[in-house]
Design an enzyme around this catalytic site. Sequence first.
Site, mmCIF file in Angstrom:
data_model
loop_
_atom_site.group_PDB
_atom_site.id
_atom_site.type_symbol
_atom_site.label_atom_id
_atom_site.label_comp_id
_atom_site.label_asym_id
_atom_site.label_seq_id
_atom_site.Cartn_x
_atom_site.Cartn_y
_atom_site.Cartn_z
ATOM 1 N N LYS A 88 0.845 -1.188 0.000
ATOM 2 C CA LYS A 88 0.000 0.000 0.000
ATOM 3 C C LYS A 88 0.881 1.238 0.000
ATOM 4 C CE LYS A 88 0.623 2.061 3.250
ATOM 5 N NZ LYS A 88 1.907 2.722 3.746
ATOM 6 N N TYR A 133 -4.461 3.942 6.346
ATOM 7 C CA TYR A 133 -4.897 2.910 7.303
ATOM 8 C C TYR A 133 -6.247 3.297 7.916
ATOM 9 C CZ TYR A 133 -0.275 0.764 7.116
ATOM 10 O OH TYR A 133 0.864 0.133 6.686
HETATM 11 P P1 NAD Z 1 12.393 1.952 2.040
HETATM 12 O O1 NAD Z 1 12.828 3.292 1.579
HETATM 13 O O2 NAD Z 1 12.937 1.458 3.307
HETATM 14 O O3 NAD Z 1 12.703 0.855 0.921
HETATM 15 C C1 NAD Z 1 12.474 1.103 -0.438
HETATM 16 C C2 NAD Z 1 13.301 0.161 -1.286
HETATM 17 O O4 NAD Z 1 13.167 0.573 -2.643
HETATM 18 C C3 NAD Z 1 14.798 0.198 -0.968
HETATM 19 O O5 NAD Z 1 15.317 -1.095 -1.067
HETATM 20 C C4 NAD Z 1 15.379 1.058 -2.065
HETATM 21 O O6 NAD Z 1 16.697 0.727 -2.368
HETATM 22 C C5 NAD Z 1 14.464 0.703 -3.231
HETATM 23 N N1 NAD Z 1 14.455 1.721 -4.278
HETATM 24 C C6 NAD Z 1 14.576 1.465 -5.583
HETATM 25 N N2 NAD Z 1 14.539 2.591 -6.285
HETATM 26 C C7 NAD Z 1 14.427 3.601 -5.420
HETATM 27 C C8 NAD Z 1 14.356 5.008 -5.551
HETATM 28 N N3 NAD Z 1 14.355 5.598 -6.748
HETATM 29 N N4 NAD Z 1 14.255 5.731 -4.438
HETATM 30 C C9 NAD Z 1 14.188 5.143 -3.226
HETATM 31 N N5 NAD Z 1 14.244 3.810 -3.039
HETATM 32 C C10 NAD Z 1 14.363 3.037 -4.128
HETATM 33 O O7 NAD Z 1 10.801 1.983 2.066
HETATM 34 P P2 NAD Z 1 9.850 1.003 2.872
HETATM 35 O O8 NAD Z 1 9.496 1.632 4.170
HETATM 36 O O9 NAD Z 1 10.367 -0.354 2.881
HETATM 37 O O10 NAD Z 1 8.512 1.102 1.979
HETATM 38 C C11 NAD Z 1 8.380 0.395 0.762
HETATM 39 C C12 NAD Z 1 6.893 0.253 0.414
HETATM 40 O O11 NAD Z 1 6.243 -0.437 1.470
HETATM 41 C C13 NAD Z 1 6.139 1.568 0.270
HETATM 42 O O12 NAD Z 1 5.160 1.436 -0.731
HETATM 43 C C14 NAD Z 1 5.462 1.754 1.609
HETATM 44 O O13 NAD Z 1 4.271 2.519 1.547
HETATM 45 C C15 NAD Z 1 5.169 0.332 1.979
HETATM 46 N N6 NAD Z 1 5.129 0.128 3.442
HETATM 47 C C16 NAD Z 1 4.121 -0.624 3.949
HETATM 48 C C17 NAD Z 1 4.088 -0.870 5.305
HETATM 49 C C18 NAD Z 1 3.039 -1.788 5.858
HETATM 50 O O14 NAD Z 1 2.899 -1.875 7.067
HETATM 51 N N7 NAD Z 1 2.301 -2.503 5.025
HETATM 52 C C19 NAD Z 1 5.030 -0.323 6.160
HETATM 53 C C20 NAD Z 1 6.058 0.424 5.608
HETATM 54 C C21 NAD Z 1 6.097 0.651 4.239
#
Ligand code: NAD
Length: 473
Positions: free
Chosen positions: A216, A301
């Site tokens: 999401k 959420y």
């Molecule tokens: P994060 O920034 O920690 O991770 C993102 C990943 O994408 C990294 O591995 C990064 O290297 C990669 N990436 C590739 N291209 C990129 C770019 N151009 N810029 C930035 N990163 C890039 O983010 P996250 O917190 O893991 O979130 C990822 C997804 O998960 C999002 O869509 C977020 O909304 C979702 N999320 C959901 C929950 C949940 O509880 N369901 C919680 C946190 C995040």
Amino acid sequence: MSENRSNDPRHERAGDPDGARGGDHGGNLSRRSLLQAGGIGVAGLAAASAMAVADAQTVLPAQTDVQVSPPVKTASLPGPNPIDLGKVEGNKVSFTSLQDASEGESSPPSALLPPDRRVGFAIVGLGHLAVQQILPGFGSSRKAKPVALVSGRADKARVIASQYGIKPEAVYDYESFDRIAQNPDVKVVYIVLPNAMHKEFVIRAAKAGKHVLCEKPMATSSSDCREMIDACDKAGVKLMIAYRCQYEPHHRYLMDSVRKKDFGEMRLVRAVNGQDVGAIDQWRLRKALSGGGSLPDVGIYCLNAARYITGEEPVEVFAQISTPPNDPRFKEVEESVSFQLRFPSGVLAELSCSYGVHRAQTLEVHTAEAHYLMEHAFPYKGQRLQISHKIGKSDADVVPNIEQQDQFALEMDHFATCVMENRVPRTPGEEGLQDQMLVEAIYQSARTGQAVKLKPVSGTDVTRGPMPENGAG
Ligand code: NAD
């Protein structure tokens, strides 16, 4: 509740089973060899124990000359023995409770799929969520196993692959991702990238013939959501949006109790989801990658909860946004949003989210005779539900005894079931599209200062598949 609904616009797709994983072990097997043989977690542990027992019972025949016959197994393990507790039914092993019935039920019996029958997942994007929650979640999964990784960093991917027993040749980067089509171990691709990248990778995964689980918010515009749904339809693969709370037992208990009208008609939903956002250089604060600020990230959420608790779709939205003008974090995206929804039944929802408050994650439902209060409603764990309700002329506070479970394991197991049994996921692409359309209406209302009227939708749960069985099967 499992059903194939070939006429359903949410589509049904052929799926196929697969899988492996395990855990720690004893005996002579190294953790690494165990992982490679069968994966991580309990299933692997069970497999290792079984192998150790089998080895212990293998007796080589007396050696004559150079010719060695195959090993001969001795008698198998003895039959039921009253000291060796447990009842075996199908693939479930259960135990009678050690406590009196008044102490509450013991955990439901586990029914783990053996490694080779689990559904193989590829994880795309090794960031916070993937590494800290989703991959560890496979350790509690009953039906899914990690079999491939996609990352822009070879060093990180290599370390994580070795930790989870993923073959080096099943590690891809974003450019070579499409080669995943040739990897038969991968049945599901789980997209865990910044929001604006979801569309591209969902469509590429669909073209590779893989079922897709997408984090999401589904995307950053409703037109992108539609393209993603169409691409999956065209490719004949399933699409599920990872709304983990819809699989979480406290949320399911609350929804069920309110919908059954345990304590009269529902009137109000209130929810807040906020946190103090940190590093200024993160993609969440860049509109081109996030699509917005606190609303699509954490406000979703509250929005989603109001929709799945009522089962209805709002007919009117009103919103206000507040963003401090001098905080450098909020040059591109909003800090705080307060929004109200009116549902056809008359239920009102008052919801808010923020990137500028100390962590607050509460969900409340007010009915004619009760106040449901869920604290820690939206984090990965720690949910607590209290129901204060009328009892005669007095009040009672009840805290239902609901087991905490790994939300990521539950949602992955649900999708694995959908793939294996060709079912519609509870939270398909249409569920993500509907939230995105409401996010756009909320922004429009805040921009214009006017309430936005929405086309009434009749029926309940119109954007959802059937409810999963207990244990999110
Ligand atoms: P994060 O920034 O920690 O991770 C993102 C990943 O994408 C990294 O591995 C990064 O290297 C990669 N990436 C590739 N291209 C990129 C770019 N151009 N810029 C930035 N990163 C890039 O983010 P996250 O917190 O893991 O979130 C990822 C997804 O998960 C999002 O869509 C977020 O909304 C979702 N999320 C959901 C929950 C949940 O509880 N369901 C919680 C946190 C995040």
